[in-house]
Scaffold this motif. Structure first.
Motif: not given
Length: 376
Positions: A3-14, A31-44
């Motif tokens: 799954e790649t749908v990710v949020s950039t929400t500021q932390p909130q107490p729950v 969180l586009r950096a997470l998309d990039g990390l996924r591709l790095i893992a796949a290339l590994m």
């Protein structure tokens, strides 16, 4: 890992009480950096399959890959740890995507995300391997049909895709998370209890040496999923000391299993010898990279092409191994291209195929399947 749908929400107490909690407000960002990390893992993982292991890949090159890459084959051998990085990412993303979502919606999102590209990859690889000039063993038609269910591994059926064992681990994680967290409603307390109980139960399963417990609790993979969930709690509130504790314990246990399963220095027949320090460093990279994303340190990595990279990761991961070997054989042995050019062109061709699967399979079937499952 999917799954790649990710949020950039500021932390909130729950609220900690076990009551229905509204989902975290989302800005519609990624969180586009997470998309990039996924591709790095796949290339590994691709580096490992093309140049960091022996076995079937030798048929593709015509000689052992360590002869093709005498210097790089040992670093490539660490690429198999991209799977552990995937599992950390998956724990983060599944915890986020299941927060505030009813069970039916969670089920529909998981099935519609996994299956269209997977079905296409199974049919494509089975069809290519059935060609008479492809020198790889194909599975029987009956086994190929069972593979469409994604239950081939527990059923003891020959697998079409070598990487699909990781999807079986993902499915078991989804099931545990859905039953314990999504079904009653996600709260911080419920996620913390799930992480703590799963960690303890997995340790007990390891000591009990009972196959059923191993199948359900996955002691060797659980720390990575749990660590990812802990990192998502940190994404919500970086001051959450309990979440930091979950991540720390998960890393300590996870590196143990990674070293135990992948440290092969004592095997004189090993293709490449990984060191325990190298394995620990790669596992630490996975945790630290997701932690940096969770803390917002990589928010500036907001380039749009990372979204495309994230979309290509899953279909690339599915098809790159077996079809990549076919491409390597054609380019290197039949056309005579040098190893380095073959390597680069093979990865490029698999990324192109992944784009085609995304464009003509996932983009068309995923929303339709999700809608159908939500209506049922």
């Amino acid at each position: 890992m999917t799954e790649t749908v990710v949020s950039t929400t500021q932390p909130q107490p729950v609220p900690a009480a076990p009551v229905q909690v509204a989902p975290v407000k989302r800005s519609g960002g990624r969180l586009r950096a997470l998309d990039g990390l996924r591709l790095i893992a796949a290339l590994m993982v691709a580096l490992y399959h093309y140049g960091g292991r022996g076995g079937e890949v030798t048929k593709a090159w015509g000689s052992p890959a360590d002869q093709q890459f005498p210097t790089l084959h040992t670093p490539f051998a660490y690429g198999c740890l991209g799977v552990q990085v995937f599992f950390v990412i998956s724990g983060f993303v599944i915890c986020m995507s299941g927060w505030g979502r009813p069970l039916r919606s969670f089920f529909a999102s998981r099935v519609s995300r996994l299956m269209p590209a997977y079905w296409a990859a199974v049919l494509l690889v089975a069809g290519v391997f059935a060609l008479p000039w492809v020198a790889y063993r194909t599975v029987s038609p009956s086994d190929a049909l069972v593979n469409l269910t994604l239950l081939q591994q527990p059923l003891g059926v020959d697998r079409v895709l070598g990487v699909d064992w990781t999807l079986w681990a993902e499915i078991r994680f989804y099931a545990l998370f859905a039953l314990v967290v999504v079904l009653p409603g996600a709260t911080r307390r419920r996620v913390v209890m799930f992480c703590a109980c799963w960690t303890l139960a997995a340790a007990i399963a390891q000591g009990a040496k009972m196959p059923l417990l191993d199948i359900v609790l996955m002691p060797e993979y659980a720390p990575f999923f749990i660590g990812g969930m802990g990192l998502y709690l940190i994404h919500r509130d970086r001051r959450d000391a309990t979440a930091w504790g979950i991540v720390a314990v998960s890393f300590l246990i996870g590196q143990h299993y990674a070293v135990r399963d992948l440290w092969n220095v004592s095997d004189p027949h090993a293709f490449a010898h990984r060191t325990s320090y190298g394995i620990i460093l790669v596992v630490a990279f996975g945790f630290l990279a997701v932690a940096a994303i969770a803390l917002g340190w990589l928010d500036r990595a907001n380039w749009r092409w990372l979204t495309v990279a994230g979309a290509l990761t899953y279909p690339f991961y599915l098809v790159h191994e077996h079809l990549g070997w076919v491409v390597i054989r054609v380019l290197h042995r039949d056309l005579g291209l040098p190893s380095s050019a073959t390597f680069v062109l093979t990865i490029a061709s698999m990324l192109t195929l992944a784009w085609l699967l995304t464009r003509f399979v996932e983009d068309r079937l995923t929303p339709r399947l999700r809608t159908a499952l939500n209506r049922s």
